[in-house]
Design a protein around this motif. Sequence first.
Motif: not given
Length: 313
Positions: A78-83, A96-102, A144-150
């Motif tokens: 629910d918290l992320y459905r506005s994205a 994939l990286q763009e989604a993590a950054d968003t 610096t570390i990039q956010p990552t989706l797992i």
Amino acid sequence: MKKRNKIVRIMTLSLLSLCCIKPIQAQEIELKPDPSVQEKGSIHVELEETKDRLSREGVELSLSRVADIKDGSYVLDDLYRSADVDMNDIKTAEGLQEAADTLRPLVKRPLQAKRTDAQGIVDFTDLKVGVYLLYVSDQAGYETIQPTLISVPMWDETAKQMNYHIEVFPKHAPLPALHVRKVDYYDHKSILKEAAFTLYSDAACTKIIKAEKTDPKSGIAVFDGLIYGTVYVKETKAPAGYQLSKEVIKVTINDNWVNGDDKLRTIIFPDRPLPTSGGPNTGDHTNIVGWIFLIGISACATVFFLHRKHEAQ
């Protein structure tokens, strides 16, 4: 079957595109024998050693669950459905990286937050099936570390099965460098003569971090290898023929600074030429006017006294 292939595709993207995620081999874990018990997963994170051998200890990594897997499809929490993110339509590593950054700015509170040990290792356990966002909440002294989706589970191509225990080696990179550019106070053109600047950790400029000279071709001093925090920049040697600036500039290195444009990371120091400087169009024009005024007064006085002398004769 088509929906399952979507899930496998995204999981494979996570593995191949980030080049830092892999499932722990099945023989390394004890699989639950009871199929009625839902498998819980884990994510093992290990920070790699940097070129400058920065400390990997004390970096706080946070984990947030951003999506569930239902009927073979990803469903954002629910918290992320506005994205503006469709997890089921990601086809490339860049996507994939763009989604993590968003999704990263939408995180309110992490599911788990842990600090790395001396080897840069941290483990997140007892994880339900879903998609997790791994990000840095305190960089400490690391890069610096990039956010990552797992995704948990992730497809293990070797074992040809889903694996619930994932190893992650996050992408990391040095922070962008801080540039200090010398310009002439009057025309704002770069000064190519040698100057020096010092970086301090305190506003009083007593605790030196490092000092750099300007490049004789560009007139720019470069400070690299920086970490998050606040630093202060001061000119400690002026170019030949120029006054030393007393200005101290505060720079806060954070996510906005790192992700901003080059203008945000460039400081411009305008220097006034010394009164005795003889360069064209760069001297102190106020002093020239003063000299002209004095010469004019002297000429008038001379004419006056000569006239009085002539009358006296």
